[in-house]
Design a protein around this motif. Sequence first.
Motif, PDB file in Angstrom:
ATOM      1  N   THR A 158       0.833  -1.196   0.000  1.00 37.61           N
ATOM      2  CA  THR A 158       0.000   0.000   0.000  1.00 37.61           C
ATOM      3  C   THR A 158       0.872   1.252   0.000  1.00 37.61           C
ATOM      4  O   THR A 158       2.019   1.215   0.436  1.00 37.61           O
ATOM      5  N   PRO A 159       0.325   2.380  -0.467  1.00 36.32           N
ATOM      6  CA  PRO A 159       1.092   3.635  -0.505  1.00 36.32           C
ATOM      7  C   PRO A 159       1.619   4.056   0.859  1.00 36.32           C
ATOM      8  O   PRO A 159       2.724   4.589   0.954  1.00 36.32           O
ATOM      9  N   ASP A 160       0.845   3.850   1.911  1.00 40.32           N
ATOM     10  CA  ASP A 160       1.287   4.243   3.251  1.00 40.32           C
ATOM     11  C   ASP A 160       2.542   3.487   3.664  1.00 40.32           C
ATOM     12  O   ASP A 160       3.437   4.048   4.309  1.00 40.32           O
ATOM     13  N   HIS A 161       2.614   2.202   3.300  1.00 39.83           N
ATOM     14  CA  HIS A 161       3.793   1.407   3.636  1.00 39.83           C
ATOM     15  C   HIS A 161       5.012   1.926   2.887  1.00 39.83           C
ATOM     16  O   HIS A 161       6.107   1.983   3.433  1.00 39.83           O
ATOM     17  N   VAL A 162       4.813   2.309   1.624  1.00 39.89           N
ATOM     18  CA  VAL A 162       5.917   2.846   0.827  1.00 39.89           C
ATOM     19  C   VAL A 162       6.389   4.181   1.398  1.00 39.89           C
ATOM     20  O   VAL A 162       7.590   4.443   1.519  1.00 39.89           O
ATOM     21  N   GLY A 167      15.748   5.827   2.844  1.00 37.86           N
ATOM     22  CA  GLY A 167      17.087   5.346   2.582  1.00 37.86           C
ATOM     23  C   GLY A 167      17.121   4.104   1.719  1.00 37.86           C
ATOM     24  O   GLY A 167      16.391   3.975   0.725  1.00 37.86           O
ATOM     25  N   LEU A 168      17.970   3.150   2.118  1.00 33.38           N
ATOM     26  CA  LEU A 168      18.140   1.926   1.349  1.00 33.38           C
ATOM     27  C   LEU A 168      16.855   1.119   1.268  1.00 33.38           C
ATOM     28  O   LEU A 168      16.538   0.522   0.229  1.00 33.38           O
ATOM     29  N   VAL A 169      16.083   1.126   2.362  1.00 31.35           N
ATOM     30  CA  VAL A 169      14.814   0.391   2.378  1.00 31.35           C
ATOM     31  C   VAL A 169      13.860   0.960   1.331  1.00 31.35           C
ATOM     32  O   VAL A 169      13.169   0.221   0.635  1.00 31.35           O
ATOM     33  N   LYS A 170      13.845   2.285   1.189  1.00 29.74           N
ATOM     34  CA  LYS A 170      13.004   2.913   0.172  1.00 29.74           C
ATOM     35  C   LYS A 170      13.503   2.565  -1.230  1.00 29.74           C
ATOM     36  O   LYS A 170      12.702   2.286  -2.131  1.00 29.74           O
ATOM     37  N   TRP A 171      14.833   2.577  -1.420  1.00 29.59           N
ATOM     38  CA  TRP A 171      15.408   2.240  -2.720  1.00 29.59           C
ATOM     39  C   TRP A 171      15.007   0.820  -3.119  1.00 29.59           C
ATOM     40  O   TRP A 171      14.619   0.563  -4.265  1.00 29.59           O
ATOM     41  N   LEU A 172      15.101  -0.092  -2.157  1.00 29.24           N
ATOM     42  CA  LEU A 172      14.690  -1.464  -2.425  1.00 29.24           C
ATOM     43  C   LEU A 172      13.192  -1.556  -2.675  1.00 29.24           C
ATOM     44  O   LEU A 172      12.734  -2.316  -3.532  1.00 29.24           O
ATOM     45  N   GLY A 173      12.423  -0.753  -1.934  1.00 26.65           N
ATOM     46  CA  GLY A 173      10.978  -0.762  -2.099  1.00 26.65           C
ATOM     47  C   GLY A 173      10.542  -0.308  -3.474  1.00 26.65           C
ATOM     48  O   GLY A 173       9.558  -0.815  -4.028  1.00 26.65           O
ATOM     49  N   ASP A 174      11.278   0.645  -4.048  1.00 23.35           N
ATOM     50  CA  ASP A 174      10.951   1.132  -5.396  1.00 23.35           C
ATOM     51  C   ASP A 174      11.234   0.075  -6.458  1.00 23.35           C
ATOM     52  O   ASP A 174      10.794   0.214  -7.599  1.00 23.35           O
ATOM     53  N   ARG A 175      11.960  -0.966  -6.084  1.00 23.20           N
ATOM     54  CA  ARG A 175      12.305  -2.038  -7.016  1.00 23.20           C
ATOM     55  C   ARG A 175      11.845  -3.400  -6.493  1.00 23.20           C
ATOM     56  O   ARG A 175      12.301  -4.448  -6.971  1.00 23.20           O
TER      57      ARG A 175
END
Length: 368
Positions: A158-162, A167-175
């Motif tokens: 969900t968008p809220d989780h994103v 940082g790195l967690v967000k970078w991984l999340g985008d992929r």
Amino acid sequence: MHSWMGQITLTQLLADDAHPQRPQERHASLYSDLLHTVRDLGMLRRRYAYYWTRIGLVLAALGGVITGFVLLGDSWFQLLMAGALALILVQVAFLSHDSAHRQIFDSAAWNDWTARILAGGLAGMSITWWRNKHSKHHNSPNQVSKDPDIGIGVVAFTPDHVASRKGLVKWLGDRQGWFFFPLLTLEGLSLHVSSLQHLFRRGASRVERIEAAVVVSRIGLYVTALYVVLPLGKASAFLGLQLAVFGVCLGASFAPNHKGMPLVPATMKLDFLRRQVLMSRNIRGGAVVDFAMGGLNYQIEHHLFPSMPRPTLKKVRPIVREYCQIHQVKYTEVGLFESYKIVVDYLNNVGLRARDPFQCPLATQLRN
């Protein structure tokens, strides 16, 4: 007119619509009309011959793998046995799923204990834990804060989780879409761990304590047999491959059914038919896909009739599809590889694809 309709025409099926109804009444009657038609056609009857044959074949295959494992002994060819065992346990999981949904027997007790024996004794998982989780999913598919299948975890759905990632967690999340299927190699291990955590929690019931003993005995005997028959390296490779193949095959049969379908806001109220159809996706592919996905490729029909025996889902599909078309309820069906592409794309762009849950086909349709 389809042959399945017999003497029942769609005009008769929709006769109630001839009388003026308030929107709430009309929406509430949509599912009841369909259910009555399906029941009258005998499509909720048990399919004992199908399930006894299926269970017998699975047990025979499992016996064959055990025999092959003993005869092969210390050999790297045991990895073939590991892959075969994983595929058989996927079929065991499908059967326990059907039994937990009470598709096999009329008796609730027979269904419950069959599910426990298959899941706990053969697959080493807790059917009680899984059923509690799965029931919540069926009650509120893709509904934010209610469906545990889109809850907080390694993968953000969900968008809220994103938005909460940095940082790195967000970078991984985008992929994360590209990592989703490799991560399924850990799903088998995750299912065992979650099962044990549930069964050994404080306040477990008597039945859960019995289930815990069965699950622990099954896991213990399995691991012990591996390390007694095989050296450390081969035993570890066998266990790792079996869990990885099991996780990928099982996860790949569940993932295409709802991921990438509309999200439902936590407070939105929906009638049963739309709640189940609009958030579910069917997968085309014929007999091979039917077998590989355990009938879950007919996800729309399964959500509408969760106690319907697996082989009947294919037969009820044209009824449901035409019914949805008449009532202008979007019925989604795609090919297997297209569904995986949709899942990967959605997960890679979950913050963009579903930033506002109301900006989706569901909300557009309900507003009209």
